[in-house]
Design a protein around this motif. Sequence first.
Motif, PDB file in Angstrom:
ATOM      1  N   ILE A  72       0.741  -1.213  -0.010  1.00  0.00           N
ATOM      2  CA  ILE A  72       0.061   0.055   0.210  1.00  0.00           C
ATOM      3  C   ILE A  72       0.929   1.456   0.178  1.00  0.00           C
ATOM      4  O   ILE A  72       1.911   1.174   0.599  1.00  0.00           O
ATOM      5  N   LEU A  73       0.400   2.186  -0.798  1.00  0.00           N
ATOM      6  CA  LEU A  73       1.181   3.510  -0.671  1.00  0.00           C
ATOM      7  C   LEU A  73       0.262   4.680  -0.810  1.00  0.00           C
ATOM      8  O   LEU A  73      -0.781   4.748  -1.782  1.00  0.00           O
ATOM      9  N   GLY A  74      -0.016   5.369   0.234  1.00  0.00           N
ATOM     10  CA  GLY A  74      -0.929   6.346   0.326  1.00  0.00           C
ATOM     11  C   GLY A  74      -0.149   7.715  -0.219  1.00  0.00           C
ATOM     12  O   GLY A  74       0.957   8.034   0.199  1.00  0.00           O
ATOM     13  N   VAL A  75      -0.968   8.456  -0.732  1.00  0.00           N
ATOM     14  CA  VAL A  75      -0.363   9.878  -1.322  1.00  0.00           C
ATOM     15  C   VAL A  75      -1.258  10.834  -1.370  1.00  0.00           C
ATOM     16  O   VAL A  75      -2.594  10.816  -1.514  1.00  0.00           O
ATOM     17  N   SER A  76      -0.875  12.224  -0.797  1.00  0.00           N
ATOM     18  CA  SER A  76      -1.453  13.315  -1.159  1.00  0.00           C
ATOM     19  C   SER A  76      -0.533  14.309  -1.686  1.00  0.00           C
ATOM     20  O   SER A  76       0.795  14.038  -1.446  1.00  0.00           O
ATOM     21  N   THR A  77      -0.957  15.420  -1.686  1.00  0.00           N
ATOM     22  CA  THR A  77      -0.160  16.880  -2.259  1.00  0.00           C
ATOM     23  C   THR A  77       0.536  17.589  -1.251  1.00  0.00           C
ATOM     24  O   THR A  77       0.992  18.485  -1.333  1.00  0.00           O
ATOM     25  N   ASP A  78       0.233  17.116   0.142  1.00  0.00           N
ATOM     26  CA  ASP A  78       0.840  17.650   1.302  1.00  0.00           C
ATOM     27  C   ASP A  78       2.329  17.258   1.303  1.00  0.00           C
ATOM     28  O   ASP A  78       2.853  16.256   1.064  1.00  0.00           O
ATOM     29  N   ALA A 102       4.616  12.087  -0.228  1.00  0.00           N
ATOM     30  CA  ALA A 102       4.417  13.677  -0.274  1.00  0.00           C
ATOM     31  C   ALA A 102       4.546  14.023  -1.544  1.00  0.00           C
ATOM     32  O   ALA A 102       5.732  14.325  -2.149  1.00  0.00           O
ATOM     33  N   ASP A 103       3.341  14.165  -2.462  1.00  0.00           N
ATOM     34  CA  ASP A 103       3.648  14.507  -3.721  1.00  0.00           C
ATOM     35  C   ASP A 103       3.395  16.019  -3.954  1.00  0.00           C
ATOM     36  O   ASP A 103       2.544  16.605  -4.427  1.00  0.00           O
ATOM     37  N   ILE A 104       4.392  16.593  -3.199  1.00  0.00           N
ATOM     38  CA  ILE A 104       4.013  18.338  -3.106  1.00  0.00           C
ATOM     39  C   ILE A 104       4.327  18.986  -4.434  1.00  0.00           C
ATOM     40  O   ILE A 104       3.568  20.171  -4.223  1.00  0.00           O
ATOM     41  N   LYS A 105       5.016  18.521  -5.374  1.00  0.00           N
ATOM     42  CA  LYS A 105       5.385  19.040  -6.683  1.00  0.00           C
ATOM     43  C   LYS A 105       3.958  18.765  -7.547  1.00  0.00           C
ATOM     44  O   LYS A 105       3.848  19.330  -8.559  1.00  0.00           O
ATOM     45  N   ARG A 106       3.218  17.791  -7.200  1.00  0.00           N
ATOM     46  CA  ARG A 106       2.058  17.414  -7.774  1.00  0.00           C
ATOM     47  C   ARG A 106       2.378  16.662  -9.153  1.00  0.00           C
ATOM     48  O   ARG A 106       1.411  16.405 -10.051  1.00  0.00           O
ATOM     49  N   GLU A 107       3.602  16.226  -9.203  1.00  0.00           N
ATOM     50  CA  GLU A 107       3.958  15.389 -10.431  1.00  0.00           C
ATOM     51  C   GLU A 107       3.257  14.109 -10.397  1.00  0.00           C
ATOM     52  O   GLU A 107       2.886  13.770 -11.685  1.00  0.00           O
ATOM     53  N   LEU A 108       3.309  13.292  -9.483  1.00  0.00           N
ATOM     54  CA  LEU A 108       2.528  12.010  -9.675  1.00  0.00           C
ATOM     55  C   LEU A 108       1.169  12.407  -9.905  1.00  0.00           C
ATOM     56  O   LEU A 108       0.654  11.364 -10.832  1.00  0.00           O
ATOM     57  N   SER A 109       0.658  13.085  -9.008  1.00  0.00           N
ATOM     58  CA  SER A 109      -1.007  13.136  -9.175  1.00  0.00           C
ATOM     59  C   SER A 109      -1.157  13.678 -10.694  1.00  0.00           C
ATOM     60  O   SER A 109      -2.192  13.344 -11.165  1.00  0.00           O
TER      61      SER A 109
END
Length: 184
Positions: A72-78, A102-109
């Motif tokens: 499991i990998l949980g992801v948010s932009t925080d 932490a997808d802070i740069k929003r690249e993965l999202s």
Amino acid sequence: MLTVGDKLPAFNVKSVVSLEKGKEFKDITQDSFKGKWQILFFWPKDFTFICPTEIAEFGKHDKDFKDRDAQILGVSTDSEFVHHAWRTHHADLKHLPFPMLADIKRELSASLGVLHKEEGVALRATFIVDPEGIIRHVSVNDLSVGRNVKEVLRTLDAFQTDELCPCNWQKGEETLTSKLQKAG
């Protein structure tokens, strides 16, 4: 949005993996769990209301996913620091057994196509990725409705049979493939 049959894109993000001093953070890439099934689930924001219910529920079922060779990998932009603070201060998140990315740069999202158009945060998206890095399942909810973790687990079970599975199929039940073989 990337969908079934697409390859999981390359990524490299900081994550929170522990609350133990000196071991809190780790870089996670698309290859960190190579050869395993991966369950990527996205949530909009830390310190909110629906998100911790989903995250805690995934945590409760972590052993079930691990038993199926899935990570499991949980992801948010925080940021990783916001994730760490949230885990520190939320009783249901203190002992999470999986990384919070932490997808802070929003690249993965953005590469997966799960950013909310107005809010700029991740939608409640879930991706099941096979051991070869191919997306096998995608589901996306709007911001106001949480997902069903047991359904994610059921769907993973069905994919892992590598057979035809009917509606509402549950692990241990006969698949359509076995029924067809019996009839033939």
